[in-house]
Each structure stands twice: as C-alpha cells, then as structure tokens.
Design a protein around this motif. Structure first.
Motif, PDB file in Angstrom:
ATOM      1  N   ARG A  41      -7.179   1.774  -3.632  1.00 42.18           N
ATOM      2  CA  ARG A  41      -5.757   1.991  -3.911  1.00 42.18           C
ATOM      3  C   ARG A  41      -5.174   0.783  -4.659  1.00 42.18           C
ATOM      4  O   ARG A  41      -4.407   0.944  -5.609  1.00 42.18           O
ATOM      5  CB  ARG A  41      -4.992   2.249  -2.612  1.00 42.18           C
ATOM      6  CG  ARG A  41      -3.537   2.613  -2.815  1.00 42.18           C
ATOM      7  CD  ARG A  41      -2.857   3.062  -1.524  1.00 42.18           C
ATOM      8  NE  ARG A  41      -2.897   2.038  -0.481  1.00 42.18           N
ATOM      9  CZ  ARG A  41      -3.660   2.089   0.621  1.00 42.18           C
ATOM     10  NH1 ARG A  41      -4.444   3.131   0.842  1.00 42.18           N
ATOM     11  NH2 ARG A  41      -3.630   1.124   1.508  1.00 42.18           N
ATOM     12  N   ARG A  42      -5.565  -0.417  -4.270  1.00 38.21           N
ATOM     13  CA  ARG A  42      -5.065  -1.608  -4.961  1.00 38.21           C
ATOM     14  C   ARG A  42      -5.516  -1.626  -6.424  1.00 38.21           C
ATOM     15  O   ARG A  42      -4.770  -2.034  -7.306  1.00 38.21           O
ATOM     16  CB  ARG A  42      -5.526  -2.883  -4.242  1.00 38.21           C
ATOM     17  CG  ARG A  42      -4.975  -3.060  -2.844  1.00 38.21           C
ATOM     18  CD  ARG A  42      -3.450  -2.994  -2.787  1.00 38.21           C
ATOM     19  NE  ARG A  42      -2.804  -3.934  -3.648  1.00 38.21           N
ATOM     20  CZ  ARG A  42      -2.269  -5.090  -3.284  1.00 38.21           C
ATOM     21  NH1 ARG A  42      -2.294  -5.439  -2.024  1.00 38.21           N
ATOM     22  NH2 ARG A  42      -1.704  -5.870  -4.166  1.00 38.21           N
ATOM     23  N   GLU A  45      -3.314   0.819  -8.237  1.00 39.21           N
ATOM     24  CA  GLU A  45      -1.979   0.239  -8.398  1.00 39.21           C
ATOM     25  C   GLU A  45      -1.940  -0.820  -9.492  1.00 39.21           C
ATOM     26  O   GLU A  45      -0.905  -1.037 -10.122  1.00 39.21           O
ATOM     27  CB  GLU A  45      -1.496  -0.348  -7.072  1.00 39.21           C
ATOM     28  CG  GLU A  45      -1.190   0.709  -6.032  1.00 39.21           C
ATOM     29  CD  GLU A  45      -0.981   0.139  -4.636  1.00 39.21           C
ATOM     30  OE1 GLU A  45      -1.099  -1.100  -4.446  1.00 39.21           O
ATOM     31  OE2 GLU A  45      -0.698   0.941  -3.722  1.00 39.21           O
TER      32      GLU A  45
END
Length: 190
Positions: A41-42, A45
C-alpha cells in the motif's frame, strides 16, 4: 506446474506453449501479513506504477524458454531442500539514489541467507544472466517516482521494523497477458 495437451507445458496463463515460446519468471520471498499489504500500500501511495506485492527478490525478471520450466522447477526444488528456514528482519530504509531512483526497506538480518539462496538459484544454466548491479536483498517501497515521493517514503518508513521466519520462496511467472502470478512455492529444508 500446469500441463496442457499431450503433456506440453503451459505458458502460465492456461494456454499450451508452442516451440520457441518464452516466459518471464521471477523468484522472491513474499512479505507476510500484516507487513506485506502495508508495504505494498505504501508503494501504491508513493505513485509507483510497478506496485507489485511486497517481496525480497531472489531472481529478477528473467526470460526463459517455456520448455525449460520443468528443469528450472527441479533445480529450485533442490535449492530449497539444501537451505534451511531462516529469520528475516526488515528494519529502516535505504536508497540506491543517485544510481537508481529507488527507496527500500532494508534487510537487517537474513542478508547472508538471501545472498546464498540467490546465488544457488542463479547457478542453473537457464537462470544465469548478467546483472547491472550486485545482489542486495531489500524490499522496494518506491521506484521511479517524483523525488518528493521518494523522500517521503524514505522518511515515513525510517522506523519500520518487522521480523518473521522465511520458510519458502515462490516462483512467479508473467506471460504478458496478466500481472505476475505465483506459480509454485518451494519450502526450505525439503
């Protein structure tokens, strides 16, 4: 391994291979939950277009003839049998800048085990390839994004820490029709 008509190997997308067919493969240690989805997810992002699930690469994308897959899988089975499970500790961040625009979570413990696995995997003639850089185990969290996004990933994950047992590595394939797909797990220690 998937088999098609008359025992022919498939390309990883369910279609039988033909003479001269090649396939992209890669070999990696998956990062387990809850850390795997968090690091993935990072990466998303950060705007990374290559936001594949978090992993430590043992063999980067390598094109091989589909007909060699059975030999490659036998080799990987022997490699796995010859290496014991180990503890992997991820801690903090690092970067390959300015050489490449990459920020990663660092491997703090388990470096030697990853290096030995990667070298044993690449020992197969089908998997030997020239590399641009020396092998350095890590988990990429941002690549080829704006400098500000690289800086943010580097700073935001500086205190990251995760420790887990590595009991297997995974062979992935990519036929061009879909994203990287897990093909088979190889358990360490047999």
């Amino acid at each position: 391994m998937a088999e098609g008509v008359a025992g022919s190997v498939d390309r990883g997308d369910g279609t039988p291979a033909t003479a001269g067919d090649t396939i992209q493969i890669g070999i990696a240690v998956d990062i387990p939950e809850p850390w795997g989805s968090y690091l993935t997810r990072r990466r998303v992002e950060a705007g990374d277009p290559q936001a594949v699930p978090a992993h430590v690469t043992l063999l980067g994308p390598t094109e091989i003839p589909v007909a060699t897959l059975p030999a490659v899988e036998r080799h990987l089975g022997a490699v796995a049998t010859g290496h014991l499970p180990f503890t992997l500790h991820l801690r903090g961040t690092g970067t390959f800048r300015p050489v490449t625009q990459v920020v990663f979570v660092a491997v703090a413990a388990g470096i030697s085990e990853c290096e030995l696995l990667a070298a044993a995997i690449r020992a197969a003639p089908e998997l030997h390839r020239e590399t641009r850089f020396p092998y350095h185990p890590h988990v990429t969290v941002a690549q080829d994004v704006a400098p500000e996004a690289l800086d943010k990933a580097y700073e935001d994950l500086a205190d990251f820490s995760a420790m887990f047992e590595v009991e297997a590595f995974t062979l992935f394939s990519h036929s061009g029709a879909a994203r990287w797909q897990p093909r088979r797990d190889f358990r360490l220690g047999g």
